[in-house]
Design an enzyme around this catalytic site. Structure first.
Site, PDB file in Angstrom:
ATOM      1  N   GLN A 221       8.631  -4.610  -1.130  1.00 35.90           N
ATOM      2  CA  GLN A 221       7.813  -3.316  -1.074  1.00 35.90           C
ATOM      3  C   GLN A 221       8.543  -1.872  -0.710  1.00 35.90           C
ATOM      4  O   GLN A 221       8.003  -0.852  -0.482  1.00 35.90           O
ATOM      5  CB  GLN A 221       7.090  -3.497   0.584  1.00 35.90           C
ATOM      6  CG  GLN A 221       6.332  -5.014   0.686  1.00 35.90           C
ATOM      7  CD  GLN A 221       5.824  -5.147   1.973  1.00 35.90           C
ATOM      8  OE1 GLN A 221       5.838  -6.169   2.428  1.00 35.90           O
ATOM      9  NE2 GLN A 221       5.324  -4.334   2.863  1.00 35.90           N
ATOM     10  N   ARG A 368       1.078  -6.378   8.977  1.00 35.39           N
ATOM     11  CA  ARG A 368      -0.094  -5.584   8.781  1.00 35.39           C
ATOM     12  C   ARG A 368      -0.126  -4.648  10.226  1.00 35.39           C
ATOM     13  O   ARG A 368      -1.157  -4.798  11.000  1.00 35.39           O
ATOM     14  CB  ARG A 368      -1.437  -6.657   8.862  1.00 35.39           C
ATOM     15  CG  ARG A 368      -1.674  -6.855   7.348  1.00 35.39           C
ATOM     16  CD  ARG A 368      -3.084  -7.022   7.157  1.00 35.39           C
ATOM     17  NE  ARG A 368      -3.799  -5.923   6.771  1.00 35.39           N
ATOM     18  CZ  ARG A 368      -4.889  -5.894   5.701  1.00 35.39           C
ATOM     19  NH1 ARG A 368      -4.942  -7.119   5.223  1.00 35.39           N
ATOM     20  NH2 ARG A 368      -5.369  -4.941   5.816  1.00 35.39           N
ATOM     21  N   CYS A 369       0.852  -4.094  10.431  1.00 33.81           N
ATOM     22  CA  CYS A 369       0.784  -3.119  11.724  1.00 33.81           C
ATOM     23  C   CYS A 369       1.968  -2.204  11.379  1.00 33.81           C
ATOM     24  O   CYS A 369       2.801  -2.171  10.667  1.00 33.81           O
ATOM     25  CB  CYS A 369       0.915  -3.800  12.961  1.00 33.81           C
ATOM     26  SG  CYS A 369       2.831  -4.444  13.123  1.00 33.81           S
ATOM     27  N   GLU A 738      -3.455  -1.337   8.041  1.00 41.73           N
ATOM     28  CA  GLU A 738      -2.866  -2.189   9.344  1.00 41.73           C
ATOM     29  C   GLU A 738      -4.059  -2.050  10.409  1.00 41.73           C
ATOM     30  O   GLU A 738      -3.824  -2.908  11.118  1.00 41.73           O
ATOM     31  CB  GLU A 738      -1.528  -1.846   9.617  1.00 41.73           C
ATOM     32  CG  GLU A 738      -0.753  -1.315   8.539  1.00 41.73           C
ATOM     33  CD  GLU A 738      -0.177  -1.906   7.577  1.00 41.73           C
ATOM     34  OE1 GLU A 738      -0.858  -3.187   7.296  1.00 41.73           O
ATOM     35  OE2 GLU A 738       0.839  -1.613   6.759  1.00 41.73           O
TER      36      GLU A 738
HETATM   37  O1  CDP Z   1       0.737   1.865   3.172  1.00 40.02           O
HETATM   38  P1  CDP Z   1      -0.615   1.108   2.839  1.00 40.02           P
HETATM   39  O2  CDP Z   1      -1.174   1.268   1.559  1.00 40.02           O
HETATM   40  O3  CDP Z   1      -0.371  -0.275   3.014  1.00 40.02           O
HETATM   41  O4  CDP Z   1      -1.544   1.459   3.651  1.00 40.02           O
HETATM   42  P2  CDP Z   1      -2.636   2.856   3.398  1.00 40.02           P
HETATM   43  O5  CDP Z   1      -1.775   4.101   3.249  1.00 40.02           O
HETATM   44  O6  CDP Z   1      -3.344   2.925   5.063  1.00 40.02           O
HETATM   45  O7  CDP Z   1      -3.615   2.588   2.600  1.00 40.02           O
HETATM   46  C1  CDP Z   1      -4.288   1.349   2.280  1.00 40.02           C
HETATM   47  C2  CDP Z   1      -5.353   1.492   1.207  1.00 40.02           C
HETATM   48  O8  CDP Z   1      -6.470   2.221   1.603  1.00 40.02           O
HETATM   49  C3  CDP Z   1      -4.779   2.485  -0.178  1.00 40.02           C
HETATM   50  O9  CDP Z   1      -5.208   2.121  -1.136  1.00 40.02           O
HETATM   51  C4  CDP Z   1      -5.119   3.923   0.496  1.00 40.02           C
HETATM   52  O10 CDP Z   1      -5.174   4.792  -0.637  1.00 40.02           O
HETATM   53  C5  CDP Z   1      -6.632   3.370   1.075  1.00 40.02           C
HETATM   54  N1  CDP Z   1      -6.866   4.359   2.017  1.00 40.02           N
HETATM   55  C6  CDP Z   1      -8.052   5.299   1.754  1.00 40.02           C
HETATM   56  O11 CDP Z   1      -8.833   5.105   0.796  1.00 40.02           O
HETATM   57  N2  CDP Z   1      -8.437   6.392   2.623  1.00 40.02           N
HETATM   58  C7  CDP Z   1      -7.758   6.771   3.762  1.00 40.02           C
HETATM   59  N3  CDP Z   1      -8.054   7.398   4.676  1.00 40.02           N
HETATM   60  C8  CDP Z   1      -6.586   5.626   3.929  1.00 40.02           C
HETATM   61  C9  CDP Z   1      -6.206   4.732   3.227  1.00 40.02           C
END
Ligand code: CDP
Length: 786
Positions: A221, A368-369, A738
């Site tokens: 990752q 997941r957190c 998460e």
């Molecule tokens: O780091 P990780 O990608 O696991 O987590 P994240 O930044 O929370 O994003 C998870 C997924 O949700 C990604 O595809 C983000 O682009 C999307 N996302 C979104 O569409 N809108 C947000 N406000 C936050 C995340």
């Protein structure tokens, strides 16, 4: 040229995930799909014992098996100074054991063979003479003065304590408790669980003996950090190391640490001059790779009779396993557990955290957190629910009374965070409305009148993601900043290279949408690249919902940089000054004359064909983002359950989730993330457990014992949103990946406890299995009658 701006499918659009095209056709490219000419296969011998001295290792029989090319032991690794490696928490970890084994499943030796089955079979012929030692399976036992020292390899390590860490203000908290009418306390254990990605960990290490170029395909990752760590550990020059993380079949924090298998395979490829593949099996993954949680927690909540919360005291004891390998920011020994004040306006709080070595696998990953936020969120929400019973108040009202108000943001918490924005009342009121709380309370009353065990539970969580600002956040000294590089081709199509690494979150779709929103190029015309350290900008990787707050922000910034240059080119093409132009959708137009316009495609072509004199040609850039603060997504989950008094089984009747992650880039992907998180939260609350018997044997090392929720038992989720943008994020987005796993376990457990609270039951540790519920009910009834 058309004068109507085209609708651009930027943030806010439910764009279908581009990556699914290849996944649903079975055309993903995972590490195990990689086959290189002359490739060898590696299998790892793991310790059957949790704690034992190694007297000798005899590899002669294994080495004699036809097809076996080499057998590697810790002694051989030691000759190359590779028997030990650093962990992400500044500890050391054995690559292959030399002196002792310290957990069941620890890596002892490796066989490299022409064929994976030969490698595996030959493991059985390695003879290890172990001298068993007492296995320590609880941190409480580990800290007793007569407990054997697990890490006797470390100079100056007298016992099994790893760290002591505090946050908040003890004196102010003691004072707040002095003013309390009521103190509610709880002792609870958040058990060890495992992220269990469907794809296990593995790598293909390919070191070219002629050039010294090391290409390592790896389930990581955080490929950039791994490259740097590898350069430091092996002494290979960093420019000769290329880490490629192709498609990953889930990660959930499990694929952040550096595992011995990666190091041994790389060393073997270096020594043998041939590519070496190592892919672990399911039990190896569950028994030896990064676990999560394993926190023993105590919490005390000081309140006035009217429900006003005054102060919070918590202490925790963390079971870190044999090596302190938590993947978390260096400064924070217990991760971001000090977010334990949650969504409430506390004047004072104090957190005490201690960590201990035990004879278990290392890990402590952000499953997941964000770092240890699940544990914190669980503790505060269990406490608040119990406080409502103590004060005979409605649990929703107690929360609403104490929430930080929307006008208090930015809000400085008693333990040192500055929450960026929030509307906790809004989220909870929406959740209550959607579940029909008043109606549900009536239903509950009727059900109880008929002798049914009916519970309503809730949890309001505050997550803390997007680590983080360089002042406080680093891993092994590397600041937790992330980058994005964007190149617009002459035809107006683009390639975006990001530092974070997707494991199924849909970055190839959402990050393209961010660019689309800034530049007006449709997302399908933007290719998103990640996971190749030679071809993407540096960054700390994807975990703890940090991609959107960090690399997502860098993406918006680099697109804006390019837009600034594009404006100059558009001004040149339209023969006006830059100030006379406006940008909307996919084009620049002259203010007041929308038909005098140039699309981003016109401008991109001109950047290579007709740019102003003196301007550097091309349309590309790179940005790195050092966030000024973290982001704080939040939400409220409400669950209704019915418990069967005869079997202890509980069934979710309703589950309403309201999440706020600021601006949603792709609402469909966000909902998918939340559904996944709610399912994992349910698994943790109801059925998942990695545990150990007295001898340190791992129970839960296969999917018959370690239960993943399937569609059969997973409840139906009703999901809703509020939108409170983050003021500092370029597009107002907060991370979300998460949140649901952080927030939901307490809601499920609170619902079960609510069904049983009239029996005086105040806690059942997760997983809340039917047998535990049944036992608790029997014990309570025996108490009533006895
Ligand atoms: O780091 P990780 O990608 O696991 O987590 P994240 O930044 O929370 O994003 C998870 C997924 O949700 C990604 O595809 C983000 O682009 C999307 N996302 C979104 O569409 N809108 C947000 N406000 C936050 C995340």
């Amino acid at each position: 040229m058309a004068t109507e701006a085209t609708e651009i499918r930027g943030p806010g659009h439910r764009v279908k995930r581009v990556e699914d095209d290849r996944f649903i056709r079975g055309k993903g490219n995972y590490v195990d799909d990689i086959k290189l000419p002359g490739m060898l296969h590696m299998a790892i011998l793991r310790s059957p014992l949790a704690h034992a001295k190694i007297n000798s290792i005899d590899t002669s029989k294994a080495a004699a098996v036809p097809g076996v090319v080499a057998v590697v032991t810790g002694d051989l690794m030691a000759q190359h100074n590779l028997a030990w490696m650093p962990t992400l928490s500044y500890d050391t970890q054995a690559v292959l054991a030399t002196d002792k084994v310290r957990f069941q499943g620890q890596e002892v030796a490796a066989v490299i063979a022409e064929d994976p089955y030969v490698a595996k079979d030959a493991l059985e012929l390695i003879e290890v003479d172990y001298e068993p030692l007492e296995a320590i399976v609880t941190p409480q036992r580990a800290l007793e003065p007569d407990a054997p020292v697990i890490r006797d390899d470390k100079e100056g390590q007298a016992g099994n304590a790893i760290y002591h860490w505090e946050a908040g203000d003890k004196e102010a908290t003691d004072k707040a408790f002095g003013e309390a009418d009521v103190v509610v306390s709880i002792d609870t254990f958040y058990p060890r669980c495992h992220p269990a990605p469907l794809e296990t960990c593995g790598c293909v290490a390919d070191i070219n003996p002629a050039t010294g170029q090391a290409t390592i395909y790896m389930t990581s990752q955080a490929p950039h950090v791994i490259r740097t760590v590898f350069a430091l550990v092996t002494g290979l020059p960093e420019e000769k190391i290329r880490i490629v993380s192709p498609d990953l079949g889930g990660g959930f924090g499990n694929k952040v640490p550096v595992y011995p298998g990666y190091v041994v395979a790389t060393a073997a490829s270096l020594l043998l001059g041939r590519p070496v593949k190592w892919i672990e099996d399911r039990s190896e993954n569950l028994i030896s790779t990064g676990f999560a949680r394993d926190y023993h927690m105590h919490g005390e909540l000081a309140l006035k009779k009217d429900g006003t919360m005054l102060g919070l005291r918590t202490s925790l004891l963390s079971d870190n396993g044999a090596f302190y390998a938590d993947a978390q920011p260096t400064k924070f020994k217990a991760g971001l557990f000090h977010i334990v004040t949650g969504s409430y306006d506390f004047k004072a709080a104090h957190v005490v955290a201690d960590g201990a070595y035990t004879n278990k696998a290392p890990g402590g990953v952000a499953y997941r957190c964000s770092f240890r936020v699940t544990e914190a969120s669980y503790l505060i929400e269990r406490l608040v629910q119990n406080a409502a019973y103590e004060l005979a108040m409605d649990p929703a009202q107690l929360r609403l009374k104490n929430f930080i108000r929307a006008d208090q943001f930015p809000y400085a918490s008693a333990t040192g965070f500055v929450y960026d924005s929030g509307d906790y009342h809004g989220a909870m009121n929406l959740a209550l409305e959607k579940i029909g709380y008043d109606e549900l309370l009536k239903e509950q009353k009727e059900a109880r009148a008929q002798g049914k065990l009916y519970g309503i539970g809730m949890a309001s969580f505050t997550e803390v993601v997007g680590a983080g600002p360089h002042k406080d956040y680093d891993i092994l000294g590397l600041k937790m900043n992330d980058g994005a590089e964007l190149r617009i081709h002459p035809t107006g199509k683009a390639i975006l290279k990001i530092s974070c690494q997707t494991q199924g979150q849909g970055h190839e779709t959402t990050f393209a949408q961010i660019v689309a929103g800034e530049l007006g190029i449709q997302p399908e015309d933007i290719k998103v690249m990640h996971g190749d350290t030679d071809n993407t900008p540096y960054g700390l990787g994807t975990y703890a919902s940090r991609s959107t707050p960090t690399s997502g922000a860098a993406t918006a910034m680099v697109a804006r940089k390019i837009r600034d240059k594009a404006r100059k080119i558009a001004a040149h093409l339209l023969e006006v000054s830059e100030e006379d132009l406006e940008f909307q959708g996919d084009r620049f137009f002259v203010k007041g004359a929308p038909d005098r316009a140039k699309t981003i495609q016109d401008v991109a072509f001109a950047a290579y064909t007709n740019f102003p004199d003196g301007m550097e040609p091309g349309l590309e850039g790179v940005s790195y983002y050092d966030p000024p603060n973290l982001t704080f997504p939040f939400g409220t989950y409400v669950v209704a359950v019915e418990v069967d008094p005869d079997t202890g089984q509980w069934e979710v009747r309703r589950m309403v989730a309201v999440d706020d992650c600021g601006v949603r880039i792709n609402p469909m992907i966000v909902e998918g993330q939340i559904h996944g998180g709610l399912t994992e939260g349910y698994g943790i609350a109801a059925m998942q457990l990695i545990t150990f018997d007295d001898g340190g044997n791992c129970v839960g090392s296969n999917f018959m014992d370690y239960l993943l929720p399937t569609s059969w038992e997973t409840p139906k989720f009703e999901t809703f949103a509020t939108v409170t943008p983050s003021p500092h994020h370029p597009i107002g987005a907060k991370g979300v990946g998460e949140s649901a796993t952080v927030g939901s376990p307490a809601a499920y457990v609170n619902a079960v406890i609510d069904a049983l609270q009239h029996l005086g039951i105040r806690n059942i540790d997760m997983p809340v299995t039917s047998s535990k519920v049944w036992d608790a009910v029997q014990a309570a009834r025996a108490g009533e009658t006895g």
